[in-house]
Design a protein around this motif. Structure first.
Motif, PDB file in Angstrom:
ATOM      1  N   ALA A   9      63.527 101.162  52.418  1.00 15.72           N
ATOM      2  CA  ALA A   9      64.149 100.641  51.197  1.00 15.72           C
ATOM      3  C   ALA A   9      63.568 101.346  49.972  1.00 15.72           C
ATOM      4  N   PRO A  10      64.353 101.427  48.891  1.00 16.44           N
ATOM      5  CA  PRO A  10      63.840 102.043  47.658  1.00 16.44           C
ATOM      6  C   PRO A  10      62.768 101.159  47.021  1.00 16.44           C
ATOM      7  N   PRO A  11      61.987 101.704  46.078  1.00 15.32           N
ATOM      8  CA  PRO A  11      60.964 100.890  45.397  1.00 15.32           C
ATOM      9  C   PRO A  11      61.600  99.711  44.658  1.00 15.32           C
ATOM     10  N   VAL A  12      60.839  98.660  44.505  1.00 15.40           N
ATOM     11  CA  VAL A  12      61.321  97.501  43.754  1.00 15.40           C
ATOM     12  C   VAL A  12      61.049  97.705  42.276  1.00 15.40           C
ATOM     13  N   GLU A  13      61.676  96.881  41.460  1.00 21.82           N
ATOM     14  CA  GLU A  13      61.450  96.918  40.015  1.00 21.82           C
ATOM     15  C   GLU A  13      60.031  96.448  39.711  1.00 21.82           C
ATOM     16  N   GLU A  14      59.630  96.572  38.454  1.00 22.04           N
ATOM     17  CA  GLU A  14      58.316  96.123  38.001  1.00 22.04           C
ATOM     18  C   GLU A  14      58.119  94.647  38.337  1.00 22.04           C
ATOM     19  N   TYR A  15      56.863  94.243  38.600  1.00 22.87           N
ATOM     20  CA  TYR A  15      56.534  92.854  38.938  1.00 22.87           C
ATOM     21  C   TYR A  15      57.055  91.921  37.846  1.00 22.87           C
ATOM     22  N   PRO A  16      57.922  90.945  38.196  1.00 23.49           N
ATOM     23  CA  PRO A  16      58.576  90.130  37.164  1.00 23.49           C
ATOM     24  C   PRO A  16      57.794  88.906  36.697  1.00 23.49           C
ATOM     25  N   TYR A  17      56.585  88.688  37.181  1.00 25.83           N
ATOM     26  CA  TYR A  17      55.874  87.446  36.885  1.00 25.83           C
ATOM     27  C   TYR A  17      54.518  87.703  36.261  1.00 25.83           C
ATOM     28  N   GLU A  18      54.435  88.552  35.285  1.00 27.30           N
ATOM     29  CA  GLU A  18      53.148  88.882  34.680  1.00 27.30           C
ATOM     30  C   GLU A  18      52.504  87.651  34.055  1.00 27.30           C
ATOM     31  N   GLU A  19      51.182  87.643  34.091  1.00 28.88           N
ATOM     32  CA  GLU A  19      50.471  86.557  33.435  1.00 28.88           C
ATOM     33  C   GLU A  19      50.372  86.865  31.943  1.00 28.88           C
ATOM     34  N   THR A  20      50.094  85.829  31.175  1.00 23.05           N
ATOM     35  CA  THR A  20      49.991  85.997  29.741  1.00 23.05           C
ATOM     36  C   THR A  20      48.755  85.276  29.232  1.00 23.05           C
ATOM     37  N   HIS A  21      48.176  85.819  28.188  1.00 23.64           N
ATOM     38  CA  HIS A  21      47.072  85.156  27.505  1.00 23.64           C
ATOM     39  C   HIS A  21      47.567  84.588  26.170  1.00 23.64           C
ATOM     40  N   ASP A  22      48.869  84.736  25.909  1.00 16.43           N
ATOM     41  CA  ASP A  22      49.473  84.251  24.668  1.00 16.43           C
ATOM     42  C   ASP A  22      50.412  83.105  25.019  1.00 16.43           C
ATOM     43  N   LEU A  23      50.087  81.905  24.596  1.00 17.42           N
ATOM     44  CA  LEU A  23      50.867  80.728  24.952  1.00 17.42           C
ATOM     45  C   LEU A  23      52.235  80.691  24.282  1.00 17.42           C
ATOM     46  N   ARG A  24      52.479  81.601  23.329  1.00 20.46           N
ATOM     47  CA  ARG A  24      53.772  81.627  22.628  1.00 20.46           C
ATOM     48  C   ARG A  24      54.824  82.409  23.406  1.00 20.46           C
ATOM     49  N   VAL A  25      54.414  83.166  24.430  1.00 21.98           N
ATOM     50  CA  VAL A  25      55.356  83.949  25.221  1.00 21.98           C
ATOM     51  C   VAL A  25      55.086  83.701  26.699  1.00 21.98           C
ATOM     52  N   GLY A  26      56.057  84.054  27.525  1.00 22.30           N
ATOM     53  CA  GLY A  26      55.854  83.923  28.961  1.00 22.30           C
ATOM     54  C   GLY A  26      56.094  82.519  29.463  1.00 22.30           C
ATOM     55  N   PRO A  27      55.645  82.253  30.681  1.00 21.34           N
ATOM     56  CA  PRO A  27      55.889  80.945  31.296  1.00 21.34           C
ATOM     57  C   PRO A  27      55.109  79.842  30.597  1.00 21.34           C
ATOM     58  N   ASP A  28      55.591  78.624  30.760  1.00 19.88           N
ATOM     59  CA  ASP A  28      54.871  77.468  30.230  1.00 19.88           C
ATOM     60  C   ASP A  28      53.554  77.312  30.977  1.00 19.88           C
ATOM     61  N   LEU A  29      52.554  76.834  30.287  1.00 27.40           N
ATOM     62  CA  LEU A  29      51.269  76.538  30.898  1.00 27.40           C
ATOM     63  C   LEU A  29      51.450  75.370  31.863  1.00 27.40           C
ATOM     64  N   HIS A  30      50.925  75.503  33.061  1.00 24.08           N
ATOM     65  CA  HIS A  30      50.998  74.417  34.036  1.00 24.08           C
ATOM     66  C   HIS A  30      50.288  73.192  33.460  1.00 24.08           C
ATOM     67  N   PRO A  31      50.877  71.986  33.584  1.00 24.69           N
ATOM     68  CA  PRO A  31      50.248  70.784  33.025  1.00 24.69           C
ATOM     69  C   PRO A  31      48.832  70.538  33.539  1.00 24.69           C
ATOM     70  N   GLY A  32      48.519  70.997  34.742  1.00 28.31           N
ATOM     71  CA  GLY A  32      47.182  70.822  35.293  1.00 28.31           C
ATOM     72  C   GLY A  32      46.116  71.624  34.565  1.00 28.31           C
ATOM     73  N   LEU A  33      46.543  72.566  33.716  1.00 29.64           N
ATOM     74  CA  LEU A  33      45.588  73.416  32.997  1.00 29.64           C
ATOM     75  C   LEU A  33      45.281  72.924  31.589  1.00 29.64           C
ATOM     76  N   LEU A  34      45.798  71.776  31.204  1.00 29.87           N
ATOM     77  CA  LEU A  34      45.588  71.314  29.828  1.00 29.87           C
ATOM     78  C   LEU A  34      44.108  71.183  29.472  1.00 29.87           C
ATOM     79  N   GLY A  35      43.260  70.819  30.432  1.00 28.68           N
ATOM     80  CA  GLY A  35      41.823  70.713  30.167  1.00 28.68           C
ATOM     81  C   GLY A  35      41.183  72.066  29.883  1.00 28.68           C
ATOM     82  N   LEU A  36      41.808  73.162  30.339  1.00 27.02           N
ATOM     83  CA  LEU A  36      41.287  74.516  30.106  1.00 27.02           C
ATOM     84  C   LEU A  36      42.072  75.272  29.031  1.00 27.02           C
ATOM     85  N   LEU A  37      43.051  74.610  28.434  1.00 25.01           N
ATOM     86  CA  LEU A  37      43.894  75.228  27.411  1.00 25.01           C
ATOM     87  C   LEU A  37      43.114  75.962  26.322  1.00 25.01           C
TER      88      LEU A  37
END
Length: 191
Positions: A9-37
């Protein structure tokens, strides 16, 4: 034997689930992480290190806490030694790992598990407590390669104080019990 379809098979696209250190972009912070927010972001600063068998030294450091929406933080730390004029001398330690709040019945409590890996040949498993803006942890297990230095224990204290990330790391190694090893003050530069 049939050829698996992925083999040619050909190569896949870039990894679609990058992590973020900026809470204004990317996925929502998991509720279990509020203590480490408060830790999420990029931090840079300076510190001092030493140990009974080595000369004290100054270092600069960058720590990144990022997430990808799942119930853990990705942690990366890199340091570099500084001379007396605060000029970089060379790279120093690096470590990567994951900080995971302990989930009980689907809810995050105050306990945290921290897994850290160092390129010098050892892994540390810490168990700790989140107490407001403070996280205190001690090693529960250490694994090291035959060529790694003899590290037998650790204790780490992290805290957000007046907007800065402060930490102290005590280490048991080379025949010594827990001794002060590193401490630093870092300022949030992103996130």
């Amino acid at each position: 034997m049939e050829t698996p379809p992925w083999l040619n098979a050909p190569p896949v696209e870039e990894y679609p689930y990058e992590e973020t250190h900026d809470l204004r972009v990317g996925p929502d912070l998991h509720p279990g992480l509020l203590g480490l927010l408060p830790y999420v972001g990029v931090w840079r600063g300076r510190g001092r290190g030493g140990y009974p068998d080595i000369e004290d030294f100054d270092f600069a450091q960058e720590i990144r806490f990022s997430h990808d929406g799942r119930p853990f933080l990705f942690y990366e730390s890199r340091t570099w030694l500084l001379d007396g004029d605060s000029k970089p001398i060379r790279p120093a330690s690096r470590e990567v790992g994951w900080w995971r709040p302990v989930m009980v019945n689907g809810q995050a409590g105050d306990d945290v598990e921290v897994l850290l890996t160092m390129p010098t040949g050892f892994l540390e498993l810490y168990m700790g407590q989140i107490d407001g803006l403070k996280v205190e942890m001690s090693t529960d297990a250490l694994v090291r390669t035959p060529t790694a230095k003899e590290v037998t224990g650790g204790h780490r204290l992290y805290g957000i104080v007046e907007g800065a990330l402060l930490y102290a790391y005590d280490m048991a190694a080379m025949g010594h019990g827990l001794q002060p090893h590193l401490s630093a003050r870092l300022i949030r530069v992103a996130g």
